[in-house]
Design an enzyme around this catalytic site. Structure first.
Site, mmCIF file in Angstrom:
data_model
loop_
_atom_site.group_PDB
_atom_site.id
_atom_site.type_symbol
_atom_site.label_atom_id
_atom_site.label_comp_id
_atom_site.label_asym_id
_atom_site.label_seq_id
_atom_site.Cartn_x
_atom_site.Cartn_y
_atom_site.Cartn_z
ATOM 1 N N SER A 169 9.972 -91.007 -47.853
ATOM 2 C CA SER A 169 8.578 -90.859 -47.456
ATOM 3 C C SER A 169 7.725 -91.984 -48.038
ATOM 4 O O SER A 169 8.025 -93.148 -47.833
ATOM 5 C CB SER A 169 8.044 -89.480 -47.846
ATOM 6 O OG SER A 169 6.800 -89.251 -47.236
ATOM 7 N N ASP A 402 10.943 -85.363 -37.176
ATOM 8 C CA ASP A 402 9.967 -85.593 -38.245
ATOM 9 C C ASP A 402 8.676 -86.199 -37.703
ATOM 10 O O ASP A 402 8.695 -87.298 -37.147
ATOM 11 C CB ASP A 402 10.588 -86.526 -39.290
ATOM 12 C CG ASP A 402 9.659 -86.788 -40.463
ATOM 13 O OD1 ASP A 402 8.665 -86.048 -40.613
ATOM 14 O OD2 ASP A 402 9.942 -87.723 -41.235
ATOM 15 N N HIS A 428 12.326 -84.789 -42.313
ATOM 16 C CA HIS A 428 11.915 -85.767 -43.315
ATOM 17 C C HIS A 428 13.012 -85.994 -44.348
ATOM 18 O O HIS A 428 13.407 -85.077 -45.057
ATOM 19 C CB HIS A 428 10.672 -85.220 -43.997
ATOM 20 C CG HIS A 428 9.675 -86.263 -44.376
ATOM 21 N ND1 HIS A 428 9.296 -87.299 -43.551
ATOM 22 C CD2 HIS A 428 8.948 -86.415 -45.508
ATOM 23 C CE1 HIS A 428 8.383 -88.034 -44.160
ATOM 24 N NE2 HIS A 428 8.158 -87.525 -45.344
#
Length: 749
Positions: A169, A402, A428
């Site tokens: 991320s 995602d 994710h």
């Protein structure tokens, strides 16, 4: 860069590709304690890397795990912690890689989060030194520090272990940015769901939520938004209390909270927890709002561990104490000053409320951090490159479901392969976390990743025309099976586009699956699958564009081709180009040496035939098979194919002639051998059934095929098979030991 480091990085790429926004660890994860190490270490960090005259420092927390380390020369994996309290080194897929490559694992907590805040209070003034630019300098400084620690331990000086950087991320973005800005300090980076593109109006987030939800669940969520908006206008407190969120006095905060609750199901690979019960209630006309409230309170708050207070602007504004319990204020500061990622509702067909717009986000930033607070999105993208980041040896991985993937790099470029792992619950950080992504799966377990049937992720494609399905083609399939799930990729419509003469195929279309079943024996028990590309749509692609299509659209794992394979517009690319481009795009690649025609017996001195002259022996090819068939060289055909040739014939207009059956030659579905008389096994409807009498003698003429038979009915378990049935399909399998028989030879037989 040393060759060993690059090889290790390639191995990391391949290992990641084979697996078929890391937010703060959820409450469930924290309770499970899935960490390899939680032993705390400290490092003295510089406060402001851009002001040499500022000598202020602060203590930054880190963790290390050395059980897999092949000391002293092994690689070092730097795992970046992000916008949350860093609790230790996770036992995810990063650990699997570390064990595989003998790597040490170190993990640095991000400044201002957890126990690594330079200040006791997170006032707007004190947050001045919180940025991604400062963070990547933190990583560079720590990297140099820890390398020195390793060298001191083993009494070395100026030695550099190969370092690799990992992040999920926002830390995934930091991993890519670190490699971009400090290429001399790392051999490569993995950006898992790396959100490298700052976005002011991130409408693609909500659009992906709708796509991941599917039509029914999306409609149900849209109805929830409409019901909530209506309830807010009549009795706001009642509807907020229904969700346990009565403290959210700002309606925008409440709507944002509800939108996040839905998105998290798709973001972290748990769509069925939300959609299955919600759709059932929606379709039955029951209490939809009550059902969604139950999901929010039971799962999002109760299991995932979401804190309602973190959505309260006033709480964000007033809660300025630093520490493990306050990650929301510093992250919103980064959002409001640097990257935005404002998850605004699209203009049409949105899932979330249209009231969650750009104004809502900018008002929040001004309220919490002061007037004039505005995200410098353009400057951030100019500094790093956004999704057009131009680094090297950076691997981007994203999950298909995602909503954050649209802020990542999804299109491969030289030195920066990008992969989308496609499945029903691939969210994710799926490459590191497995499925679902929350709670964490030990060692990144991917066994619960539910892949749609049409997805070929993990497939290894063999490239060719695959007309004859000969031994050379089989070799390609065998190598593909050794690397993954084998697929044969060919091109349909080539003859029409190029104006070639239409020819009967060597293998009948309806017989190809049977051949693939035979190949399974040498393909590790796997039956190769076939996939066709429209030639007209790929003809104009350059070699680079073609490999890009394999990597980005088909999401293949690897490529196999023959040494003489040409591809791209006007056959511009050769095998060496294929290897280079596959490496650039992060694909495994293997080039198979030519399989040579070593036969030569039973050749006939006829025009156009293949002879046993050794100088004329060459690579096995479909052309050689066609010529051998045209010459009636049955044993050579069998040698080239690796099986007996089978001719398939429909039974239309079939006639009985005394003790024989005649079938028009027009009924054949694939290429027959030369006119003549042959020894065959006759199959009916795919069953190996010999016709009674001299049914194994087949005469091929220029207009008909004659099968010698004393009876046109064949005994079977279900009665008798009538060969005159219109649906009957006959197969003539030419025995490899048979010869092309002259009339005198046939009489002698």
């Amino acid at each position: 860069m040393g060759s060993v480091g690059w090889i290790i990085f390639q191995m990391v790429l391949l290992a990641l590709a084979a697996l078929s926004c890391e937010a703060a660890p959820s409450k469930l994860e924290a309770e499970q304690g899935n960490f390899l190490s939680q032993e705390v270490h400290w490092f003295t960090q510089t406060l402001d890397h851009f002001a040499p005259q500022d000598r202020r420092q602060f203590s930054q927390r880190y963790y290390k795990f050395l059980d897999y380390f092949k000391a002293p020369d092994g690689p070092i994996f730097l795992r970046i912690c992000g916008e949350y309290t860093c609790q230790g080194i996770n036992n995810d897929y990063n650990a699997v890689l570390a064990k595989k490559f003998g790597a040490a694992m170190v993990c640095l907590e991000h400044r201002y989060y957890g126990e690594s805040s330079p200040f006791a209070e997170l006032t707007s003034e004190n947050l001045e030194y919180l940025s991604s630019k400062q963070a990547i300098f933190d990583l560079a400084t720590f990297r140099s520090y820890y390398q020195g620690e390793v060298n001191d331990k083993y009494n070395r000086s100026e030695f550099e272990n190969p370092w690799f950087v990992f992040g999920i991320s926002y830390p995934g973005a930091l991993s890519a940015w670190f490699r971009l800005k400090f290429p001399h300090l790392t051999r490569g980076s993995v950006a898992s769901s790396g959100v490298v593109k700052a976005v002011l109006k991130y409408t693609a987030f909500d659009e992906q939520v709708g796509e991941s939800a599917g039509p029914d669940c999306k409609s149900a969520l849209q109805e929830v938004s409409a019901l909530v908006e209506k309830s807010l206008s009549t009795n706001a407190l009642a509807v907020k209390s229904l969700f346990g969120a009565e403290r959210l006095e700002n309606d925008g905060d409440f709507l944002y909270f509800l939108a996040d609750a839905a998105a998290i199901a798709f973001q972290y690979g748990n769509p069925d927890i939300l959609c299955l019960p919600l759709v059932a209630v929606y379709l039955s006309g029951q209490d939809l709002l009550g059902a969604y409230a139950e999901y929010v309170k039971t799962y999002y708050i109760g299991i995932y561990g979401a804190d309602v207070a973190s959505y309260d602007q006033e709480y964000l504004k007033e809660n300025i104490l630093a520490g493990p319990g306050n990650a929301d204020r510093p992250w919103w500061y980064q959002v409001c000053t640097e990257v935005a990622y404002f998850q605004v509702a699209p203009a049409n067909n949105s899932v979330r409320s249209s009231k969650i717009n750009t104004k809502y986000h900018l008002d929040l930033c001004a309220n919490v951090f002061g007037n004039g607070t505005y995200p410098e999105v353009d400057e951030t993208n100019l500094y790093y490159g956004g999704s057009k980041i131009a680094g090297s040896k950076i691997l981007f991985m994203n999950g298909s479901q995602d909503p954050w993937r649209h802020a990542s790099k999804q299109k491969s470029s030289p030195g920066e392969p990008a992969h989308i792992i496609t499945c029903h619950n691939c969210g994710h950080g799926v490459d590191m976390r497995g499925c679902p992504q929350s709670p964490i799966q030990l060692e990144g377990d991917a066994t619960k990743c539910a892949r749609p049937d049409e997805v070929h992720k993990g497939a290894v494609v063999a490239l060719g025309k695959f007309d004859a399905l000969h031994v050379g083609h089989r070799a390609l399939a065998e190598h593909a099976a050794g690397m993954g799930t084998p697929f044969l990729v060919s091109f349909k419509g080539m003859a029409e586009v190029l104006g070639w003469e239409q020819k009967l195929p060597i293998v009948a279309k309806c017989d190809r699956k049977r051949v693939m079943g035979i190949w399974a024996i040498s393909c590790g028990g796997m039956v190769p699958q076939e996939y066709s590309l429209e030639f007209g749509k790929v003809r104009s692609l350059s070699p680079k564009q073609f490999v890009e299509k394999l990597a980005l659209e088909l999401h293949v794992k690897g490529v196999v081709a023959g040494a003489n394979y040409r591809f791209g517009y006007k056959a511009a690319g050769d095998a060496s180009d294929l290897v280079r481009l596959c490496v650039d795009y992060g694909l495994e690649v293997f080039i198979v040496d030519p399989v040579m025609d070593v036969s030569g017996e039973y050749s006939l001195p006829v025009e156009g035939a293949i002879t046993d002259n050794k100088r004329e022996r060459g690579q096995v090819s479909s052309t050689r098979v066609r010529k051998a068939l045209a010459a009636g060289q049955i044993k050579r055909v069998a040698g080239l194919l690796g099986r007996n040739h089978r001719l398939l014939i429909t039974s239309q207009n079939m006639k009985r002639k005394q003790q024989s059956i005649s079938i028009p030659l027009l009924n054949v579905l694939n290429q027959p051998p030369k006119e003549g008389t042959y020894v065959c096994i006759v199959t009916v409807e795919g069953q190996n059934l010999k016709l009674p009498g001299r049914a194994d003698i087949i005469e091929l003429g220029n207009e008909e095929i004659v099968i010698t038979a004393t009876d046109i009915e064949i005994p079977s378990e279900s009665g008798k098979l009538n060969l005159f049935m219109p649906s009957t399909l006959l197969g003539l399998e030419f025995l490899s030991e048979s010869l092309y028989l002259s009339d005198s030879q046939f009489d002698a037989a």
